[in-house]
Design an enzyme around this catalytic site. Structure first.
Site, PDB file in Angstrom:
ATOM      1  CE1 TYR A 140     125.458 -41.348  34.361  1.00  0.00           C
ATOM      2  CE2 TYR A 140     126.358 -40.344  36.345  1.00  0.00           C
ATOM      3  CZ  TYR A 140     126.491 -40.672  35.014  1.00  0.00           C
ATOM      4  OH  TYR A 140     127.632 -40.351  34.337  1.00  0.00           O
ATOM      5  CE  LYS A 190     122.425 -48.230  19.702  1.00  0.00           C
ATOM      6  NZ  LYS A 190     123.304 -48.066  18.524  1.00  0.00           N
ATOM      7  CG  ASP A 222     125.447 -45.734  16.995  1.00  0.00           C
ATOM      8  OD1 ASP A 222     124.519 -44.907  16.868  1.00  0.00           O
ATOM      9  OD2 ASP A 222     125.406 -46.874  16.489  1.00  0.00           O
ATOM     10  CG  ASP A 246     129.340 -38.862  32.032  1.00  0.00           C
ATOM     11  OD1 ASP A 246     129.920 -37.833  32.426  1.00  0.00           O
ATOM     12  OD2 ASP A 246     129.782 -40.011  32.230  1.00  0.00           O
ATOM     13  CG  ASP A 250     134.405 -36.427  29.614  1.00  0.00           C
ATOM     14  OD1 ASP A 250     133.662 -35.628  30.234  1.00  0.00           O
ATOM     15  OD2 ASP A 250     135.297 -37.096  30.172  1.00  0.00           O
TER      16      ASP A 250
HETATM   17  C1  IPM Z   1     130.354 -35.434  35.324  1.00  0.00           C
HETATM   18  C2  IPM Z   1     131.149 -36.476  36.064  1.00  0.00           C
HETATM   19  C3  IPM Z   1     130.218 -37.210  37.007  1.00  0.00           C
HETATM   20  C4  IPM Z   1     129.135 -37.843  36.177  1.00  0.00           C
HETATM   21  C5  IPM Z   1     130.947 -38.237  37.883  1.00  0.00           C
HETATM   22  C6  IPM Z   1     132.063 -37.625  38.673  1.00  0.00           C
HETATM   23  C7  IPM Z   1     130.000 -38.968  38.792  1.00  0.00           C
HETATM   24  O1  IPM Z   1     131.783 -37.333  35.176  1.00  0.00           O
HETATM   25  O2  IPM Z   1     129.781 -34.547  35.973  1.00  0.00           O
HETATM   26  O3  IPM Z   1     130.312 -35.486  34.092  1.00  0.00           O
HETATM   27  O4  IPM Z   1     129.317 -38.948  35.647  1.00  0.00           O
HETATM   28  O5  IPM Z   1     128.060 -37.239  36.055  1.00  0.00           O
HETATM   29 MN    MN Z   2     131.518 -36.816  33.080  1.00  0.00          MN
END
Ligand code: IPM
Ligand code: MN
Length: 357
Positions: A140, A190, A222, A246, A250
């Site tokens: 990032y 990784k 993975d 990240d 999710d």
């Molecule tokens: C998160 C989001 C952010 C990230 C985006 C919006 C930049 O997906 O906080 O997980 O990737 O960190």
């Molecule tokens: Mn995210």
């Protein structure tokens, strides 16, 4: 008197933040606390007014106050902007300048919702995971980061970089968190391919030597993506770098039934930024469909981590759990057997539950 900065942002951000502020007012009443809230623009909303995703003035206020509650940033309107000028840049800048290097993302599965995840309910029994994501390093932020002309084509570069101290400080946070939980840390990397992961693993092992009471294991990312689905209850604390965290967070949100349920706390030295894991969801904006739970639980994390008001934090989390286990949900979770509420009805229910319990 406690002070905080509120950045509602874009899309459903403002809607969920309204509910979190309602809950904060209930907490003031119930626990006899006072909060001073200062609201600022961030993300696309700020681009539209000031031409930048966040102003220097807002960043200084956030740094000075040290406590930030954020809704969400981004939307299709600003999608074609260059990386440096996109709404997401507001988040990046705040994370970097507040130096909130530890991102805590707890994944809780409420009993009542166990049948509503695409993952089999029997696999979800006892799932309680804390993802500790490194937040201010890796891909990032690494330099160089650019798109350039290259012979007859274009070439893009992102840089993945970590120093020992960056790995150390987030590892310490993960081991400390594990001490208050099931005392297990799964470090995800990784290391069969990446140099940063080689260093990651070495440093995590060094830090672990100071925590003999914590069981440390390592997993390649993975494989972790697969094991999470095969055996989610086998995990306690997952410690990982920025990009992996990240993606895995999710994935893990599926256990909770919806991404809208997940809160997060980004912590540094004496500073904290709190935001739901979900994004700005422009498609459902303004329709009363947004789930305020992620924002409300982020508020609870703020009360605990920035203000040390554990009773207030517990009372919010218990209220959320009671309301959900009674079957009330927002549109993201609607299904037979559950009771559909709008964003503000959900907020009201949680407020009532706090005030009457
Ligand atoms: C998160 C989001 C952010 C990230 C985006 C919006 C930049 O997906 O906080 O997980 O990737 O960190
Ligand atoms: Mn995210």
């Amino acid at each position: 008197m406690y002070k905080l900065i509120v950045l509602p942002g874009d899309g459903i951000g403002p809607e969920v933040i309204v509910e979190a502020v309602k809950v904060l007012q209930a907490v003031e009443q119930k626990f006899d606390l006072r909060f001073e809230i200062e609201e600022h623009l961030a993300g696309g909303a700020c681009i539209d007014v000031h031409g930048v995703p966040i102003t220097d003035e807002t960043v200084s206020c956030c740094k000075e106050t040290g406590v930030v509650l954020l809704g969400a940033v981004g939307g299709p309107k600003w999608d074609d902007y260059p990386l440096e000028q996109r709404p997401e840049k507001a988040l990046m800048r705040l994370r970097r300048e507040l130096e909130v290097f530890t991102n805590l993302r707890p994944v809780t599965v409420y009993d009542r919702l166990r049948n509503y995840s695409p993952v089999k309910p029997e696999l979800l029994k006892g799932v309680d995971i804390l993802i500790v994501r490194e937040l201010t390093g890796g891909l990032y932020f690494g330099e160089p980061k650019k798109i350039e002309k290259w012979n007859n084509e274009e070439r893009a570069v992102d840089t993945m970089v970590y120093t020992t101290s960056e790995i150390e400080r987030v590892s310490v946070a993960a081991f400390e968190a594990a001490r208050k939980r099931k005392k297990k840390v799964m470090s995800v990397d990784k290391s069969n391919v990446l140099a940063t992961s080689k260093l990651w693993r070495k440093v995590v092992i060094d830090v672990a030597s100071h925590y003999p009471d914590i069981e440390l294991q390592h997993m390649l990312v993975d494989n972790c993506a697969m094991q999470l689905i095969l055996n989610p209850s086998g995990f306690d604390v997952i410690l990982t770098e920025n990009t992996f965290g990240d993606i895995l967070s999710d994935e893990a949100s599926v256990f909770a039934g919806s991404l809208g349920m997940l809160p997060s706390a980004s912590l540094g030295i004496g500073k904290g930024m709190f935001e739901p894991v979900h994004g700005s969801a422009p498609d459902i904006m303004g329709k009363g469909k947004a789930n305020p739970v992620g924002a409300i639980k982020s508020l609870a994390m703020m009360l605990r981590h920035s203000f040390g008001e554990d009773s207030a934090a517990n009372s919010i989390e218990n209220a959320v759990s009671d309301v959900i286990n009674a079957g009330y949900v927002t549109a993201d979770l609607t299904a037979e057997g559950l009771k559909l509420e709008s964003t503000s009805e959900m907020g009201d229910r949680i407020v009532d539950q706090i005030l009457t319990s």
